[in-house]
Design an enzyme around this catalytic site. Structure first.
Site, PDB file in Angstrom:
ATOM      1  N   SER A 136      36.671 -15.269  80.009  1.00  0.00           N
ATOM      2  CA  SER A 136      38.243 -15.756  79.885  1.00  0.00           C
ATOM      3  C   SER A 136      38.450 -16.522  81.134  1.00  0.00           C
ATOM      4  O   SER A 136      37.979 -16.369  82.152  1.00  0.00           O
ATOM      5  CB  SER A 136      38.900 -14.640  79.814  1.00  0.00           C
ATOM      6  OG  SER A 136      40.290 -15.024  79.747  1.00  0.00           O
ATOM      7  N   TYR A 149      42.039  -5.602  81.764  1.00  0.00           N
ATOM      8  CA  TYR A 149      41.140  -6.574  80.753  1.00  0.00           C
ATOM      9  C   TYR A 149      40.511  -7.287  81.683  1.00  0.00           C
ATOM     10  O   TYR A 149      39.330  -7.665  81.751  1.00  0.00           O
ATOM     11  CB  TYR A 149      42.389  -7.226  80.002  1.00  0.00           C
ATOM     12  CG  TYR A 149      41.583  -8.492  79.235  1.00  0.00           C
ATOM     13  CD1 TYR A 149      40.825  -8.246  78.160  1.00  0.00           C
ATOM     14  CD2 TYR A 149      41.931  -9.744  79.325  1.00  0.00           C
ATOM     15  CE1 TYR A 149      40.051  -9.275  77.372  1.00  0.00           C
ATOM     16  CE2 TYR A 149      41.525 -10.683  78.759  1.00  0.00           C
ATOM     17  CZ  TYR A 149      40.688 -10.837  77.770  1.00  0.00           C
ATOM     18  OH  TYR A 149      40.096 -11.624  77.071  1.00  0.00           O
TER      19      TYR A 149
HETATM   20  N1  LIG Z   1      41.871 -15.346  72.105  1.00  0.00           N
HETATM   21  C1  LIG Z   1      42.000 -15.578  73.436  1.00  0.00           C
HETATM   22  O1  LIG Z   1      43.000 -16.396  73.678  1.00  0.00           O
HETATM   23  C2  LIG Z   1      40.908 -15.198  74.370  1.00  0.00           C
HETATM   24  C3  LIG Z   1      40.801 -15.899  75.512  1.00  0.00           C
HETATM   25  C4  LIG Z   1      39.925 -15.696  76.652  1.00  0.00           C
HETATM   26  C5  LIG Z   1      38.967 -14.784  76.240  1.00  0.00           C
HETATM   27  N2  LIG Z   1      38.892 -14.298  74.855  1.00  0.00           N
HETATM   28  C6  LIG Z   1      37.706 -13.477  74.588  1.00  0.00           C
HETATM   29  O2  LIG Z   1      36.960 -13.864  73.302  1.00  0.00           O
HETATM   30  C7  LIG Z   1      36.323 -12.886  72.700  1.00  0.00           C
HETATM   31  C8  LIG Z   1      36.641 -12.559  71.160  1.00  0.00           C
HETATM   32  O3  LIG Z   1      37.942 -12.467  71.189  1.00  0.00           O
HETATM   33  P1  LIG Z   1      38.873 -13.344  70.074  1.00  0.00           P
HETATM   34  O4  LIG Z   1      40.201 -13.921  70.767  1.00  0.00           O
HETATM   35  O5  LIG Z   1      38.220 -14.072  69.089  1.00  0.00           O
HETATM   36  O6  LIG Z   1      39.539 -11.916  69.347  1.00  0.00           O
HETATM   37  P2  LIG Z   1      39.421 -11.144  68.023  1.00  0.00           P
HETATM   38  O7  LIG Z   1      39.571 -12.222  66.925  1.00  0.00           O
HETATM   39  O8  LIG Z   1      40.225  -9.911  68.011  1.00  0.00           O
HETATM   40  O9  LIG Z   1      37.801 -10.755  67.986  1.00  0.00           O
HETATM   41  C9  LIG Z   1      37.340  -9.872  68.817  1.00  0.00           C
HETATM   42  C10 LIG Z   1      36.113  -9.390  68.095  1.00  0.00           C
HETATM   43  O10 LIG Z   1      35.374  -8.274  69.050  1.00  0.00           O
HETATM   44  C11 LIG Z   1      35.016  -7.301  68.231  1.00  0.00           C
HETATM   45  N3  LIG Z   1      34.809  -5.804  68.812  1.00  0.00           N
HETATM   46  C12 LIG Z   1      35.833  -5.293  69.401  1.00  0.00           C
HETATM   47  N4  LIG Z   1      35.328  -4.210  69.944  1.00  0.00           N
HETATM   48  C13 LIG Z   1      34.113  -4.089  69.463  1.00  0.00           C
HETATM   49  C14 LIG Z   1      33.089  -3.213  69.411  1.00  0.00           C
HETATM   50  N5  LIG Z   1      33.225  -1.986  70.295  1.00  0.00           N
HETATM   51  N6  LIG Z   1      31.786  -3.441  69.214  1.00  0.00           N
HETATM   52  C15 LIG Z   1      31.672  -4.686  68.584  1.00  0.00           C
HETATM   53  N7  LIG Z   1      32.652  -5.400  68.127  1.00  0.00           N
HETATM   54  C16 LIG Z   1      34.027  -5.313  68.690  1.00  0.00           C
HETATM   55  C17 LIG Z   1      36.365  -7.305  66.931  1.00  0.00           C
HETATM   56  O11 LIG Z   1      35.810  -6.238  65.992  1.00  0.00           O
HETATM   57  P3  LIG Z   1      37.009  -5.359  65.072  1.00  0.00           P
HETATM   58  O12 LIG Z   1      37.289  -6.381  63.937  1.00  0.00           O
HETATM   59  O13 LIG Z   1      35.995  -4.295  64.508  1.00  0.00           O
HETATM   60  O14 LIG Z   1      37.938  -5.060  65.937  1.00  0.00           O
HETATM   61  C18 LIG Z   1      36.454  -8.621  66.498  1.00  0.00           C
HETATM   62  O15 LIG Z   1      35.386  -9.237  66.053  1.00  0.00           O
HETATM   63  C19 LIG Z   1      36.796 -11.640  73.643  1.00  0.00           C
HETATM   64  O16 LIG Z   1      35.659 -11.291  74.531  1.00  0.00           O
HETATM   65  C20 LIG Z   1      37.822 -11.781  74.418  1.00  0.00           C
HETATM   66  O17 LIG Z   1      38.200 -11.389  75.471  1.00  0.00           O
HETATM   67  C21 LIG Z   1      39.754 -14.585  73.842  1.00  0.00           C
END
Ligand SMILES: NC(=O)c1ccc[n+]([C@@H]2O[C@H](COP(=O)([O-])OP(=O)(O)OC[C@H]3O[C@@H](n4cnc5c(N)ncnc54)[C@H](OP(=O)(O)O)[C@@H]3O)[C@@H](O)[C@H]2O)c1
Length: 283
Positions: A136, A149
Site C-alpha cells: 500500500s 494497518y
Molecule cells: N483498496 C485500496 O484502496 C487498497 C489500497 C492499498 C492497498 N490495498 C491492499 O490490496 C489488497 C486487496 O484488498 P482490496 O482493496 O482488493 O480489498 P477487498 O476487496 O476487501 O479484498 C481483500 C481480499 O482479502 C481476502 N482476505 C481477508 N482475510 C483473508 C484471509 N485470512 N485469508 C484469505 N483471504 C483473506 C478477502 O476475502 P473475504 O471475502 O473472505 O474477506 C478478500 O478477498 C489488500 O492487501 C489491501 O491491503 C488496498
C-alpha cells in the site's frame, strides 16, 4: 511473455478478483484462492482458472499442503501474488492486543508464511519466478487511525526489501515486486474492522479521516484498472514493456504524491540535520 502460472490469495473481491480476470484473459493460468470457496465458484468457470480454498492465517503445515496441491493443478507455479488483507482502524490507545495480533496474522504473517513456503519451490525450479505482494502507499506513509494497518505494510516492505537484496546478491532468478496502491474502490471499506474500544477524545481525528475518505470514495481508482496495471508490472507489458520494473511500484497518482511528499520532506530534514547526526562520527 510465455504462459505463466500465477497463484493469488484473496480473490473473492477487489484487486485479487480483477487480477484473476486480467491474467486469465491474457492467456495465463491462474490459481485463484479464497478462504470461503463459495465466493469464488464463478471463477472456476473462467478459462485458464482453477480455484482453491486458502485462509492465509492457516497453519504453515496446512498452507504447505495447499501449495503442494496447487502446483499439481497446472504442473508448476511461476508467480505468487500475496494480495489478501484487511484494514483494522482505530486510534493507537484504542486497539486491543488481540486486534493488533489478528491484523498482523492476516496481513503480515499470512504473507510471509506463504512466501517462505514458495521460496524453496521457486529455487528448485531454477526458472524465473516472481514473489509479489500488494502492500500500500501505507507501506511508506502512515495515516491517522490506520496505525495498525500501515504497520503491517511497513513491516512487509522492510522484509521484502531485504529479501530482494538476498536474492540478487545470491543470483537466484526470483524477482520481488511490491505493488503499492493508493486509494481504490474495492470491498476494503466494507471489510474494515474497527477497534472495539472507543476513546471519545479522539473523535476530532476520526472526523478528519472520515472527511478524507468521503473524497477518496469518490476519487478512488477503479480496481479493474489497478489490476490491469498490476498485471502489466508482473508480465512486463503496457508501460512496463522493455523496462526494468522497480522493487516498489506505486499504483495510482495519490500513491505517487503522498509518498513523494513524505520523502521530499524527509530528505530536507535529513540534509538540514546532517551536521547534528555527523557530530557522532569518529574522527
Ligand atoms: N483498496 C485500496 O484502496 C487498497 C489500497 C492499498 C492497498 N490495498 C491492499 O490490496 C489488497 C486487496 O484488498 P482490496 O482493496 O482488493 O480489498 P477487498 O476487496 O476487501 O479484498 C481483500 C481480499 O482479502 C481476502 N482476505 C481477508 N482475510 C483473508 C484471509 N485470512 N485469508 C484469505 N483471504 C483473506 C478477502 O476475502 P473475504 O471475502 O473472505 O474477506 C478478500 O478477498 C489488500 O492487501 C489491501 O491491503 C488496498
Amino acid at each position: 511473455m510465455s504462459q505463466q502460472v500465477v497463484y493469488i490469495t484473496g480473490t473473492s473481491s477487489g484487486f485479487g478478483r480483477d487480477l484473476v480476470h486480467q491474467l486469465a484473459s491474457r492467456g495465463h493460468k491462474v490459481i485463484a484462492t479464497a478462504r470461503n470457496l463459495s465466493k469464488i465458484e464463478d471463477l472456476a468457470k473462467v478459462e485458464n482458472v482453477k480455484i482453491q480454498q486458502l485462509d492465509v492465517t492457516d497453519t504453515v503445515d496446512n498452507l504447505k499442503k495447499k501449495v503442494d496441491e496447487a502446483i499439481t493443478f497446472f504442473g508448476k507455479i511461476d508467480i505468487l501474488v500475496n494480495n489478501a488483507g484487511y484494514a483494522l482502524i482505530g486510534c493507537f490507545e484504542e486497539f486491543s492486543e488481540t486486534e493488533i495480533k489478528q491484523q498482523f496474522d492476516t496481513n503480515f504473517f499470512g504473507t510471509i508464511n506463504l512466501t517462505q513456503i514458495f521460496l524453496p519451490y521457486f529455487r528448485s525450479t531454477k526458472t524465473e519466478s516472481i514473489i509479489s505482494t500488494v502492500t500500500s502507499m501505507g507501506g511508506s506513509v502512515a495515516f491517522p487511525t490506520f496505525g495498525a494497518y500501515v504497520s503491517t505494510k511497513f513491516a512487509l516492505e522492510g522484509f521484502y526489501e531485504a529479501l530482494d537484496q538476498e536474492l540478487k546478491v545470491s543470483q537466484l532468478p526470483i524477482r520481488v515486486l511490491l505493488l503499492a496502491p493508493g486509494s481504490f474502490k474495492t470491498n476494503i471499506g466494507a471489510n474494515i474492522k474497527k477497534s472495539e474500544r472507543v476513546v471519545d477524545e479522539y473523535q476530532p481525528v476520526k472526523d478528519q479521516v472520515a472527511e478524507f475518505f468521503k473524497n477518496a470514495q469518490v476519487n478512488g481508482g477503479s480496481s479493474a484498472i489497478g489490476a490491469k496495471l498490476m498485471a502489466d508490472a508482473l508480465l512486463g507489458e503496457g508501460f512496463a514493456k522493455g523496462k526494468q520494473v522497480p522493487l516498489r511500484l506505486p499504483i495510482g497518482s495519490d500513491a505517487v504524491d503522498f509518498t513523494l511528499d513524505k520523502f521530499r520532506k524527509e530528505t530536507e530534514v535529513y540534509e538540514a540535520w546532517r551536521p547534528f547526526a555527523s557530530e557522532s562520527d569518529s574522527k
